[in-house]
Motif scaffolding. Structure first.
Motif, PDB file in Angstrom:
ATOM      1  N   VAL A  46      23.715  66.230  60.399  1.00  0.00           N
ATOM      2  CA  VAL A  46      23.243  65.695  59.121  1.00  0.00           C
ATOM      3  C   VAL A  46      22.200  66.620  58.508  1.00  0.00           C
ATOM      4  O   VAL A  46      22.207  66.877  57.298  1.00  0.00           O
ATOM      5  CB  VAL A  46      22.676  64.279  59.315  1.00  0.00           C
ATOM      6  N   SER A  47      21.296  67.139  59.334  1.00  0.00           N
ATOM      7  CA  SER A  47      20.256  68.043  58.838  1.00  0.00           C
ATOM      8  C   SER A  47      20.858  69.315  58.260  1.00  0.00           C
ATOM      9  O   SER A  47      20.446  69.784  57.185  1.00  0.00           O
ATOM     10  CB  SER A  47      19.281  68.386  59.965  1.00  0.00           C
ATOM     11  N   VAL A  48      21.828  69.883  58.958  1.00  0.00           N
ATOM     12  CA  VAL A  48      22.466  71.116  58.479  1.00  0.00           C
ATOM     13  C   VAL A  48      23.231  70.848  57.194  1.00  0.00           C
ATOM     14  O   VAL A  48      23.165  71.642  56.232  1.00  0.00           O
ATOM     15  CB  VAL A  48      23.399  71.691  59.562  1.00  0.00           C
ATOM     16  N   ALA A  74      22.335  72.500  53.629  1.00  0.00           N
ATOM     17  CA  ALA A  74      23.301  73.324  52.900  1.00  0.00           C
ATOM     18  C   ALA A  74      23.417  72.868  51.453  1.00  0.00           C
ATOM     19  O   ALA A  74      23.531  73.690  50.531  1.00  0.00           O
ATOM     20  CB  ALA A  74      24.669  73.263  53.588  1.00  0.00           C
ATOM     21  N   ARG A  75      23.382  71.549  51.233  1.00  0.00           N
ATOM     22  CA  ARG A  75      23.448  71.031  49.871  1.00  0.00           C
ATOM     23  C   ARG A  75      22.202  71.415  49.076  1.00  0.00           C
ATOM     24  O   ARG A  75      22.266  71.644  47.872  1.00  0.00           O
ATOM     25  CB  ARG A  75      23.590  69.506  49.886  1.00  0.00           C
ATOM     26  N   ALA A  76      21.059  71.455  49.760  1.00  0.00           N
ATOM     27  CA  ALA A  76      19.798  71.725  49.071  1.00  0.00           C
ATOM     28  C   ALA A  76      19.521  73.215  48.896  1.00  0.00           C
ATOM     29  O   ALA A  76      18.658  73.592  48.105  1.00  0.00           O
ATOM     30  CB  ALA A  76      18.649  71.081  49.845  1.00  0.00           C
ATOM     31  N   LEU A  77      20.241  74.059  49.631  1.00  0.00           N
ATOM     32  CA  LEU A  77      19.894  75.472  49.707  1.00  0.00           C
ATOM     33  C   LEU A  77      19.852  76.153  48.348  1.00  0.00           C
ATOM     34  O   LEU A  77      18.867  76.833  48.001  1.00  0.00           O
ATOM     35  CB  LEU A  77      20.895  76.188  50.617  1.00  0.00           C
ATOM     36  N   ALA A  78      20.907  75.964  47.546  1.00  0.00           N
ATOM     37  CA  ALA A  78      20.987  76.671  46.261  1.00  0.00           C
ATOM     38  C   ALA A  78      19.871  76.247  45.313  1.00  0.00           C
ATOM     39  O   ALA A  78      19.170  77.089  44.735  1.00  0.00           O
ATOM     40  CB  ALA A  78      22.351  76.435  45.624  1.00  0.00           C
ATOM     41  N   VAL A  79      19.673  74.930  45.158  1.00  0.00           N
ATOM     42  CA  VAL A  79      18.687  74.463  44.191  1.00  0.00           C
ATOM     43  C   VAL A  79      17.265  74.761  44.658  1.00  0.00           C
ATOM     44  O   VAL A  79      16.395  75.142  43.865  1.00  0.00           O
ATOM     45  CB  VAL A  79      18.883  72.949  43.915  1.00  0.00           C
ATOM     46  N   PRO A 120      20.276  65.635  45.303  1.00  0.00           N
ATOM     47  CA  PRO A 120      21.215  64.506  45.360  1.00  0.00           C
ATOM     48  C   PRO A 120      22.053  64.558  46.628  1.00  0.00           C
ATOM     49  O   PRO A 120      22.667  65.575  46.946  1.00  0.00           O
ATOM     50  CB  PRO A 120      22.081  64.719  44.105  1.00  0.00           C
ATOM     51  N   LEU A 121      22.062  63.475  47.363  1.00  0.00           N
ATOM     52  CA  LEU A 121      22.811  63.400  48.616  1.00  0.00           C
ATOM     53  C   LEU A 121      23.885  62.316  48.503  1.00  0.00           C
ATOM     54  O   LEU A 121      23.687  61.315  47.816  1.00  0.00           O
ATOM     55  CB  LEU A 121      21.882  63.076  49.786  1.00  0.00           C
ATOM     56  N   PRO A 122      25.015  62.483  49.153  1.00  0.00           N
ATOM     57  CA  PRO A 122      26.067  61.455  49.119  1.00  0.00           C
ATOM     58  C   PRO A 122      25.625  60.200  49.843  1.00  0.00           C
ATOM     59  O   PRO A 122      24.660  60.205  50.614  1.00  0.00           O
ATOM     60  CB  PRO A 122      27.244  62.142  49.828  1.00  0.00           C
ATOM     61  N   MET A 176      27.694  72.713  45.315  1.00  0.00           N
ATOM     62  CA  MET A 176      28.948  72.544  46.027  1.00  0.00           C
ATOM     63  C   MET A 176      29.901  71.627  45.274  1.00  0.00           C
ATOM     64  O   MET A 176      31.097  71.861  45.221  1.00  0.00           O
ATOM     65  CB  MET A 176      28.667  71.974  47.412  1.00  0.00           C
ATOM     66  N   ASP A 177      29.358  70.558  44.684  1.00  0.00           N
ATOM     67  CA  ASP A 177      30.213  69.613  43.973  1.00  0.00           C
ATOM     68  C   ASP A 177      30.898  70.278  42.788  1.00  0.00           C
ATOM     69  O   ASP A 177      32.070  70.025  42.504  1.00  0.00           O
ATOM     70  CB  ASP A 177      29.389  68.412  43.501  1.00  0.00           C
ATOM     71  N   SER A 178      30.164  71.134  42.070  1.00  0.00           N
ATOM     72  CA  SER A 178      30.768  71.821  40.927  1.00  0.00           C
ATOM     73  C   SER A 178      31.857  72.782  41.389  1.00  0.00           C
ATOM     74  O   SER A 178      32.877  72.962  40.706  1.00  0.00           O
ATOM     75  CB  SER A 178      29.693  72.573  40.132  1.00  0.00           C
ATOM     76  N   LEU A 179      31.670  73.400  42.559  1.00  0.00           N
ATOM     77  CA  LEU A 179      32.705  74.284  43.104  1.00  0.00           C
ATOM     78  C   LEU A 179      33.981  73.504  43.415  1.00  0.00           C
ATOM     79  O   LEU A 179      35.083  73.965  43.128  1.00  0.00           O
ATOM     80  CB  LEU A 179      32.195  74.968  44.378  1.00  0.00           C
ATOM     81  N   VAL A 180      33.814  72.337  43.986  1.00  0.00           N
ATOM     82  CA  VAL A 180      34.980  71.515  44.319  1.00  0.00           C
ATOM     83  C   VAL A 180      35.711  71.097  43.054  1.00  0.00           C
ATOM     84  O   VAL A 180      36.946  71.156  42.976  1.00  0.00           O
ATOM     85  CB  VAL A 180      34.538  70.276  45.129  1.00  0.00           C
ATOM     86  N   ARG A 181      34.945  70.672  42.031  1.00  0.00           N
ATOM     87  CA  ARG A 181      35.580  70.268  40.769  1.00  0.00           C
ATOM     88  C   ARG A 181      36.334  71.428  40.129  1.00  0.00           C
ATOM     89  O   ARG A 181      37.467  71.276  39.657  1.00  0.00           O
ATOM     90  CB  ARG A 181      34.523  69.724  39.805  1.00  0.00           C
ATOM     91  N   ASP A 182      35.702  72.609  40.107  1.00  0.00           N
ATOM     92  CA  ASP A 182      36.360  73.765  39.502  1.00  0.00           C
ATOM     93  C   ASP A 182      37.585  74.192  40.303  1.00  0.00           C
ATOM     94  O   ASP A 182      38.578  74.660  39.735  1.00  0.00           O
ATOM     95  CB  ASP A 182      35.374  74.939  39.406  1.00  0.00           C
TER      96      ASP A 182
END
Length: 380
Positions: free
Chosen positions: A267-269, A273-278, A304-306, A1-7
């Motif tokens: 928080v769990s969702v 969602a952050r962990a789903l892809a990896v 990695p979590l914020p 998600m972070d890379s999507l935001v940066r791009d």
């Protein structure tokens, strides 16, 4: 998600630059045509400029379309996850009641009481849940206070903070002073510096011991009462301070009631969602290699979590790379380095398995010799 935001941010900047370049070319063509109206000899130059503008616009549009297409493919790759790889149908087996309660509590915490009522009506066990009934009244009271703060009415929130002063102080929460601070700034902003000064004299002294510097800074506002938004204190009068105050009230209310500061379900969702892809990628690799992850309570990869999702300190041993636990706590050596107890035991025994721990051994990160008795447990 972070890379999507940066791009996405890069794409937005490129689109802005492309638009500015095209507009500058169009403006140059307009100037050239206006000049050609009074000077026929400039007509050829105006025609050339118009052609250049068309070429520039076409080039910029083509480049932007290419970048948008690349970003679209990036989005597809990011969200192209086979949920069947990471889904575990047994995870909520025989836990329908707990899941339903978590959903209902999320609705209540979010102030969606109509949704919570409709949801509970579909499950008789929820309608009879005593804990859920208690949460209903608790969160109703919380949202009433929050709504009043949003409406810039601080009286009820201040009364609640004063009633629970001992509990708030035990938790280290300065909600009462924060609300008095909001009221002081409100009076100054309303053009009543005299009332603001009287209010500060009445309510700030009890907090002076721990907040003297902050109170001194606040009192300087009175010198600029007639030109607040052109003063060094302009940032204090940002409209977002009321939303911050409402969040502080909600957080303090939950802390006193023993509830989590954020919705556990939300928080769990969000973390999932952050962990789903990896996790999906790693699960696919493990499946292809016919390897199973044996740990029941751990993910096969670090996610990695914020900072807002980090609720307690975690120590990973720099020697074994394992996370500290109650049975394997972090131990501080006299030299200042910290490792887990299991790693210390191995260092004390040396390389011989089953050997008895010797008296002195060298730290893994410096030449200092230490003993097991020198190590002290670290509590986070």
């Amino acid at each position: 998600m972070d890379s999507l935001v940066r791009d996405c941010e890069k794409l937005s900047k490129h689109q802005t630059a492309s638009m500015n370049k095209t507009l500058a070319s169009i403006e140059a063509s307009i100037r050239a045509l206006q000049h050609a109206q009074t000077d026929a000899s400039a007509l050829a130059k105006a025609h050339a400029q118009s052609q250049q503008t068309q070429d520039t616009a076409a080039e910029q549009l083509k480049e932007l379309a290419t970048n948008v297409a690349k970003y679209g493919k990036h989005v597809e790759r990011t969200f192209k996850v086979d949920l069947g790889v990471v889904a575990e149908s047994r995870a909520f087996e025989h836990k329908a009641g707990e899941l339903g309660r978590a959903i209902a509590l999320h609705f209540l915490r979010s102030g969606e009481f109509g949704l919570a009522r409709s949801f509970a009506a579909e499950d008789a066990s929820l309608a009879e849940d005593a804990a859920l009934a208690g949460a209903w009244g608790r969160f109703s009271a919380m949202h009433e206070l929050v709504a009043q703060v949003h409406a810039r009415e601080l009286g009820p929130a201040l009364a609640w903070a004063q009633e629970h002063r001992a509990q708030l102080e035990a938790l280290g929460l300065g909600l009462e002073f924060a609300l008095h601070r909001l009221r002081f700034l409100q009076l100054v902003e309303d053009g009543e510096p005299g009332r603001a000064l009287a209010y500060a004299r009445a309510w700030f002294p009890p907090a002076a011991g721990a907040r003297l510097a902050e109170i001194s800074h606040l009192m300087g506002v009175l010198m600029y009462a007639r030109r607040l938004h052109a003063s060094p204190y302009a940032a204090l009068f940002d409209g977002g301070r009321w939303a911050d105050g409402a969040r502080a009230v909600a957080a303090a209310f939950c802390a006193v009631a023993g509830d989590a500061a954020a919705s556990p379900l939300a928080v769990s969702v969000a973390a999932g969602a952050r962990a789903l892809a990896v996790v999906g990628k790693v699960s696919g690799l493990l499946r292809d290699r016919r390897v199973e992850w044996s740990q029941q309570d751990e993910l096969p990869v670090e996610v990695p979590l914020p900072d807002q999702m980090r609720f307690h300190s975690v120590f990973a041993c720099p020697v074994s790379k394992e996370q500290a636990s109650r049975d394997n706590p972090p131990m501080a050596l006299p030299c200042g380095h910290v490792v887990c107890r299991a790693s210390l035991d191995k260092l004390a025994r040396g390389v011989r398995p089953g050997a008895v721990a010797s008296g002195r051994f060298k730290c893994s990160y410096c030449p200092q010799l230490v003993t097991m008795g020198d190590a002290q447990r670290v509590h986070f």
